[in-house]
Design an enzyme around this catalytic site. Structure first.
Site, mmCIF file in Angstrom:
data_model
loop_
_atom_site.group_PDB
_atom_site.id
_atom_site.type_symbol
_atom_site.label_atom_id
_atom_site.label_comp_id
_atom_site.label_asym_id
_atom_site.label_seq_id
_atom_site.Cartn_x
_atom_site.Cartn_y
_atom_site.Cartn_z
ATOM 1 N N GLY A 12 0.846 -1.198 0.000
ATOM 2 C CA GLY A 12 0.000 0.000 0.000
ATOM 3 C C GLY A 12 0.879 1.245 0.000
ATOM 4 C CG ASP A 13 0.497 3.872 2.259
ATOM 5 O OD1 ASP A 13 -0.603 4.397 2.034
ATOM 6 O OD2 ASP A 13 0.764 3.255 3.308
ATOM 7 N N GLY A 42 -6.142 5.471 1.919
ATOM 8 C CA GLY A 42 -6.102 6.925 1.792
ATOM 9 C C GLY A 42 -5.303 7.262 0.552
ATOM 10 C CG HIS A 43 -6.000 6.092 -2.955
ATOM 11 N ND1 HIS A 43 -6.719 5.362 -3.857
ATOM 12 C CD2 HIS A 43 -5.303 5.200 -2.220
ATOM 13 C CE1 HIS A 43 -6.462 4.072 -3.674
ATOM 14 N NE2 HIS A 43 -5.609 3.952 -2.682
ATOM 15 N NE ARG A 138 -22.884 -16.095 5.460
ATOM 16 C CZ ARG A 138 -22.702 -17.404 5.535
ATOM 17 N NH1 ARG A 138 -23.360 -18.210 4.755
ATOM 18 N NH2 ARG A 138 -21.842 -17.907 6.401
HETATM 19 P P1 IMP Z 1 -6.760 -2.901 8.166
HETATM 20 O O1 IMP Z 1 -6.858 -3.002 6.694
HETATM 21 O O2 IMP Z 1 -7.156 -1.575 8.718
HETATM 22 O O3 IMP Z 1 -7.445 -4.066 8.857
HETATM 23 O O4 IMP Z 1 -5.213 -3.041 8.560
HETATM 24 C C1 IMP Z 1 -4.474 -4.255 8.316
HETATM 25 C C2 IMP Z 1 -3.062 -3.918 7.849
HETATM 26 O O5 IMP Z 1 -3.109 -3.325 6.558
HETATM 27 C C3 IMP Z 1 -2.325 -2.904 8.739
HETATM 28 O O6 IMP Z 1 -0.941 -3.205 8.711
HETATM 29 C C4 IMP Z 1 -2.575 -1.581 8.019
HETATM 30 O O7 IMP Z 1 -1.581 -0.619 8.304
HETATM 31 C C5 IMP Z 1 -2.514 -2.033 6.568
HETATM 32 N N1 IMP Z 1 -3.270 -1.185 5.624
HETATM 33 C C6 IMP Z 1 -4.588 -1.234 5.352
HETATM 34 N N2 IMP Z 1 -4.924 -0.347 4.404
HETATM 35 C C7 IMP Z 1 -3.792 0.270 4.059
HETATM 36 C C8 IMP Z 1 -3.495 1.280 3.085
HETATM 37 O O8 IMP Z 1 -4.347 1.787 2.347
HETATM 38 N N3 IMP Z 1 -2.184 1.674 3.003
HETATM 39 C C9 IMP Z 1 -1.231 1.101 3.783
HETATM 40 N N4 IMP Z 1 -1.460 0.157 4.695
HETATM 41 C C10 IMP Z 1 -2.738 -0.264 4.821
HETATM 42 MG MG MG Z 2 -2.403 5.309 1.348
#
Ligand code: IMP
Ligand code: MG
Length: 333
Positions: A12-13, A42-43, A138
């Protein structure tokens, strides 16, 4: 295009938001549709000096002629979505699948209080994991049950498939990154769904043969927030020295950083059947390339790095990000 799927290649990111916003402006798709988990993403993108952030809408939101859709596999937090619709004045072009799951306060509370999620996995605390758990049981509410969303409800898979049958351009936006996939990432340090290209297609309701191109987005270095292994992780001082210290756009948490990982990238290309690669934040690795838009003007070091990626991964690097603005991009397509 006609049907291009974008996915994150690492954790991600990677800068997918900016890539999608650029493609939306440049290629002018009829539809941009979001797959992925939900508002845990978050984009961020910048246009004409102003910074924008989206957590629910597709990052194509700045193009007023693109319809903004959210696929059935995506969890919706109605408050966040309605704010973004207002912010982008996208009232008349946003559509949510009737079967999107709904995040309620209790999901957020559970995400923030359960020790396993909060301390071990290090989730974003946005309620997505508990909501997906309820969906599997569900018991989760769906978008069609929420009066505030009634204006925006539609059958998103039909809209996407009909547009593709009519030869229109569709941009499918993935969120998170390959190694946060519930199935293919390093469990339990993962998110609550599969976020590889196949998972993203399933979220929006298109079959594998409908996709023309898969663009895997890699940052020029690797970052990760939350728990889990990170190969060759730098110390905080070293990350700072290199300018790689970043903070999460949803949680504000400091991101951990490491150099570009060719082995992870190679596997990500396979997991996603990537046909193109984007490399973002090249200006952080090669400051002399900041804001450049012409391949020929990039420094020898930057070109060598891109060519090494192409050689190792066997896929063409079509887009190279050189700064925060949408147009800070070398487009080699
Ligand atoms: P959750 O998706 O909030 O359940 O988080 C699970 C894991 O995914 C954690 O390590 C978060 O930091 C990571 N994570 C979830 N969404 C993002 C994202 O959009 N960017 C970066 N890390 C993410
Ligand atoms: Mg992000």
């Amino acid at each position: 295009m006609p049907c291009l799927v974008t996915v994150g290649g690492f954790f991600g990111d990677e800068g997918k938001g900016k890539i999608v916003a650029y493609l939306a402006k440049r290629d002018n798709p009829t539809i941009a549709v979001r797959g992925g988990v939900g508002p845990n993403a978050g984009h961020t993108f910048a246009f004409e000096g102003k910074e924008y952030k989206v957590r629910m809408l597709p990052s194509a939101a700045l193009n007023p002629s693109t319809r903004l859709l959210i696929g059935a596999g995506v969890l919706v937090n109605p408050r966040i979505l309605l704010n973004e619709i207002a912010m982008f004045k996208a009232d008349d072009r946003t559509y949510v699948d009737a079967q999107c799951g709904i995040i309620e306060q209790q999901h957020i509370d559970r995400d923030k209080s359960e020790d396993h999620l909060k301390s071990k996995v290090g989730t974003t605390g946005t309620g997505t994991g508990p909501a997906n758990a309820d969906r599997a049981l569900r018991t989760l509410k769906l978008a069609k049950d929420i009066p505030e969303l009634s204006l925006y409800i539609e059958d998103v898979s039909n809209s996407v498939n009909f547009a593709l049958e009519a030869g229109e351009k569709v941009l499918v936006e993935g969120t998170q990154g390959t190694y946060l996939s519930l199935f293919h990432g390093g469990y339990p340090y993962v998110t609550s769904r599969d976020v590889t290209a196949s998972g993203i297609c399933s979220d929006v309701g298109i079959g594998p043969k409908r996709v023309d191109d898969v663009l895997a987005v890699f940052k020029a270095y690797v970052t990760r927030v939350g728990g889990g292994p990170l190969e060759n992780e730098l110390s905080e001082e070293e990350a700072k020295k290199r300018g790689w210290l970043e903070f999460g756009s949803v949680t504000g948490r400091q991101r951990r950083a490491a150099p570009f990982d060719f082995e992870l990238a190679k596997k990500a290309v396979r997991l996603n059947s990537a046909t193109q690669i984007a490399v973002t934040k090249m200006d952080v690795l090669f400051p002399e390339c900041a804001r450049m838009r012409d391949w020929n003007k990039l420094s020898a070091g930057a070109k060598k790095f891109v060519e090494e990626i192409e050689g190792e991964l066997g896929v063409k690097v079509t887009l190279i990000g050189t700064g925060p603005e949408l147009d800070d991009m070398v487009d080699r397509r």
